[in-house]
Enzyme design. Structure first.
Site, PDB file in Angstrom:
ATOM      1  N   HIS A 133      -4.200  -8.923   3.497  1.00  0.00           N
ATOM      2  CA  HIS A 133      -5.661  -8.890   3.582  1.00  0.00           C
ATOM      3  C   HIS A 133      -6.143  -9.704   4.770  1.00  0.00           C
ATOM      4  O   HIS A 133      -5.629 -10.770   5.054  1.00  0.00           O
ATOM      5  CB  HIS A 133      -6.280  -9.492   2.319  1.00  0.00           C
ATOM      6  CG  HIS A 133      -6.324  -8.531   1.172  1.00  0.00           C
ATOM      7  ND1 HIS A 133      -6.677  -8.912  -0.095  1.00  0.00           N
ATOM      8  CD2 HIS A 133      -6.051  -7.212   1.107  1.00  0.00           C
ATOM      9  CE1 HIS A 133      -6.624  -7.862  -0.896  1.00  0.00           C
ATOM     10  NE2 HIS A 133      -6.247  -6.831  -0.196  1.00  0.00           N
ATOM     11  N   LYS A 175      -2.288  -2.141   7.934  1.00  0.00           N
ATOM     12  CA  LYS A 175      -3.474  -1.570   8.570  1.00  0.00           C
ATOM     13  C   LYS A 175      -3.630  -2.117   9.986  1.00  0.00           C
ATOM     14  O   LYS A 175      -3.399  -3.292  10.229  1.00  0.00           O
ATOM     15  CB  LYS A 175      -4.724  -1.902   7.744  1.00  0.00           C
ATOM     16  CG  LYS A 175      -4.845  -1.094   6.456  1.00  0.00           C
ATOM     17  CD  LYS A 175      -6.163  -1.367   5.770  1.00  0.00           C
ATOM     18  CE  LYS A 175      -6.338  -0.494   4.534  1.00  0.00           C
ATOM     19  NZ  LYS A 175      -7.634  -0.753   3.858  1.00  0.00           N
ATOM     20  N   ARG A 180       0.861  -1.171   0.000  1.00  0.00           N
ATOM     21  CA  ARG A 180       0.000   0.000   0.000  1.00  0.00           C
ATOM     22  C   ARG A 180       0.904   1.230   0.000  1.00  0.00           C
ATOM     23  O   ARG A 180       2.040   1.184   0.458  1.00  0.00           O
ATOM     24  CB  ARG A 180      -0.893   0.026   1.243  1.00  0.00           C
ATOM     25  CG  ARG A 180      -1.819  -1.176   1.392  1.00  0.00           C
ATOM     26  CD  ARG A 180      -2.628  -1.071   2.679  1.00  0.00           C
ATOM     27  NE  ARG A 180      -3.582  -2.170   2.816  1.00  0.00           N
ATOM     28  CZ  ARG A 180      -3.357  -3.286   3.513  1.00  0.00           C
ATOM     29  NH1 ARG A 180      -2.183  -3.446   4.134  1.00  0.00           N
ATOM     30  NH2 ARG A 180      -4.273  -4.233   3.599  1.00  0.00           N
ATOM     31  N   HIS A 193      -1.969   2.231  -6.118  1.00  0.00           N
ATOM     32  CA  HIS A 193      -2.737   1.003  -5.910  1.00  0.00           C
ATOM     33  C   HIS A 193      -2.778   0.133  -7.166  1.00  0.00           C
ATOM     34  O   HIS A 193      -2.983  -1.078  -7.077  1.00  0.00           O
ATOM     35  CB  HIS A 193      -4.164   1.342  -5.473  1.00  0.00           C
ATOM     36  CG  HIS A 193      -4.721   0.371  -4.475  1.00  0.00           C
ATOM     37  ND1 HIS A 193      -4.221   0.252  -3.195  1.00  0.00           N
ATOM     38  CD2 HIS A 193      -5.717  -0.542  -4.569  1.00  0.00           C
ATOM     39  CE1 HIS A 193      -4.898  -0.679  -2.539  1.00  0.00           C
ATOM     40  NE2 HIS A 193      -5.803  -1.181  -3.356  1.00  0.00           N
ATOM     41  N   TYR A 211      -7.162 -16.556  10.767  1.00  0.00           N
ATOM     42  CA  TYR A 211      -6.112 -16.160   9.818  1.00  0.00           C
ATOM     43  C   TYR A 211      -4.861 -16.985  10.082  1.00  0.00           C
ATOM     44  O   TYR A 211      -4.312 -16.992  11.179  1.00  0.00           O
ATOM     45  CB  TYR A 211      -5.809 -14.671   9.998  1.00  0.00           C
ATOM     46  CG  TYR A 211      -4.990 -14.104   8.886  1.00  0.00           C
ATOM     47  CD1 TYR A 211      -5.537 -13.980   7.611  1.00  0.00           C
ATOM     48  CD2 TYR A 211      -3.682 -13.709   9.081  1.00  0.00           C
ATOM     49  CE1 TYR A 211      -4.804 -13.464   6.579  1.00  0.00           C
ATOM     50  CE2 TYR A 211      -2.942 -13.192   8.053  1.00  0.00           C
ATOM     51  CZ  TYR A 211      -3.509 -13.059   6.793  1.00  0.00           C
ATOM     52  OH  TYR A 211      -2.753 -12.545   5.767  1.00  0.00           O
ATOM     53  N   ARG A 235      -0.289  -2.493  -6.903  1.00  0.00           N
ATOM     54  CA  ARG A 235      -0.722  -3.534  -5.958  1.00  0.00           C
ATOM     55  C   ARG A 235      -1.661  -4.514  -6.669  1.00  0.00           C
ATOM     56  O   ARG A 235      -1.537  -5.735  -6.512  1.00  0.00           O
ATOM     57  CB  ARG A 235      -1.411  -2.861  -4.772  1.00  0.00           C
ATOM     58  CG  ARG A 235      -1.853  -3.785  -3.641  1.00  0.00           C
ATOM     59  CD  ARG A 235      -2.234  -2.907  -2.451  1.00  0.00           C
ATOM     60  NE  ARG A 235      -3.019  -3.597  -1.464  1.00  0.00           N
ATOM     61  CZ  ARG A 235      -2.521  -4.322  -0.449  1.00  0.00           C
ATOM     62  NH1 ARG A 235      -1.214  -4.489  -0.349  1.00  0.00           N
ATOM     63  NH2 ARG A 235      -3.309  -4.892   0.434  1.00  0.00           N
TER      64      ARG A 235
END
Length: 307
Positions: free
Chosen positions: A279, A181, A157, A253, A288, A256
């Site tokens: 993600h 994030k 990002r 982006h 995850y 990406r």
């Protein structure tokens, strides 16, 4: 008894039988056969990733829709989504033809509309043209090459790019440590081309900057020795696109999306790409799972065009 055998058919068996069918009955070229199997394997990988307890014979239309939503969120182009759906449709058409399933779950699913808002994806040739358009005689030339190479090589990002620290580059391992994030940390493989570009910039350009206090560990700096802003990265890319008269509307982006699309189209599995992009799971119940870092590095080396 036969019905029970059918229900117990696992993904590997079903895909093998599909492979034999299209090879013997349809007489397709080897590349076409590989493309079909690769597309169906993406659905299998997704099923394993989200923890489906279903055989391919038990998959329903909603499951297929969820899969398509997932590859859409990965940033794949509309054409790539349509191609994968085409392979999955052929697979279920075969299962229905062989009367292994009573109803084809893909029958009413339409290919994604070209109007879906997915940023343009760059081709390898377009990425090469962008890099070649950079003026290496300018003070920012080597830095800009390293920026483009890093964006495309690791799928970062823009915020992750400008925050990249020198101490978070593990050149000997071929990894970057990224704070994404929610300040979640991940290791991302980086290709040799990008590492080489960063090294040249660090050795031949960055040392001549008068670095502002507090920016000593930041990789990419402006001419005043301070951290680059998001706006500056957008500006660099827009100017490059204009210089080669690129008709596509691109941004950081875009690289990406190109990173994810090129890896998946090359054969990399969805879970590895999801891990590298940072993600979160698309389902609320999925735990995850981090993959082995050696495996992620292998994926980059095998499937990334510039590695």
């Amino acid at each position: 008894m036969i019905f029970l055998v059918f229900c117990d058919m696992n993904w590997e068996e079903a895909i093998k039988q599909f492979n034999d069918f299209i090879k013997l009955e349809r007489g397709l070229a080897e590349n076409s056969i590989l493309a079909y199997i690769r597309d169906v394997s993406k659905l299998k990988e997704y099923a394993e990733m989200v923890g489906w307890k279903k055989t391919p014979l038990e998959v329903n239309t909603n499951d297929i829709q969820n899969f398509l939503t997932y590859i859409f969120k990965l940033g794949m182009t509309t054409n790539s989504q349509a191609r994968i759906l085409s392979g999955v449709k052929a697979f279920y058409k075969y299962l229905h033809y062989e009367e292994l399933i009573k109803k084809d779950p893909t029958e009413l699913i339409e290919a994604p509309k070209t109007g879906r808002k997915i940023p343009d994806t760059l081709s390898i040739e377009e990425i090469n043209r962008l890099v070649e358009a950079i003026d290496l005689e300018s003070s920012e030339g080597l830095r800009n090459v390293a920026i483009i190479e890093t964006l495309y090589s690791s799928g970062l990002r823009v915020s992750e790019l400008i925050d990249l620290k020198i101490t978070n580059i593990y050149e000997d391992l071929g990894f970057l440590k990224i704070h994404g994030k929610g300040n979640k940390e991940r290791l991302v493989p980086i290709g040799k081309s990008a590492l080489s570009a960063i090294k040249i910039y660090m050795e031949e350009s960055r040392p001549f900057l008068k670095i502002k206090p507090g920016n000593e560990n930041i990789v990419f700096l402006n001419r005043r020795g301070a951290q680059l802003t998001r706006v500056m990265i957008f500006t660099i890319i827009k100017r490059l696109a204009d210089s080669i008269q690129l008709k596509k509307k691109i941004s950081p982006h875009t690289f990406r999306h190109s990173f994810a699309t090129h890896l998946i189209e090359g054969g990399a599995d969805l879970r590895a790409v999801q891990e590298m992009l940072g993600h979160e799971s698309i389902t609320t119940t999925e735990i995850y799972t981090h993959l082995d870092k050696d495996y992620l590095r292998q994926v980059i080396h095998e499937y990334h065009p510039r590695s």
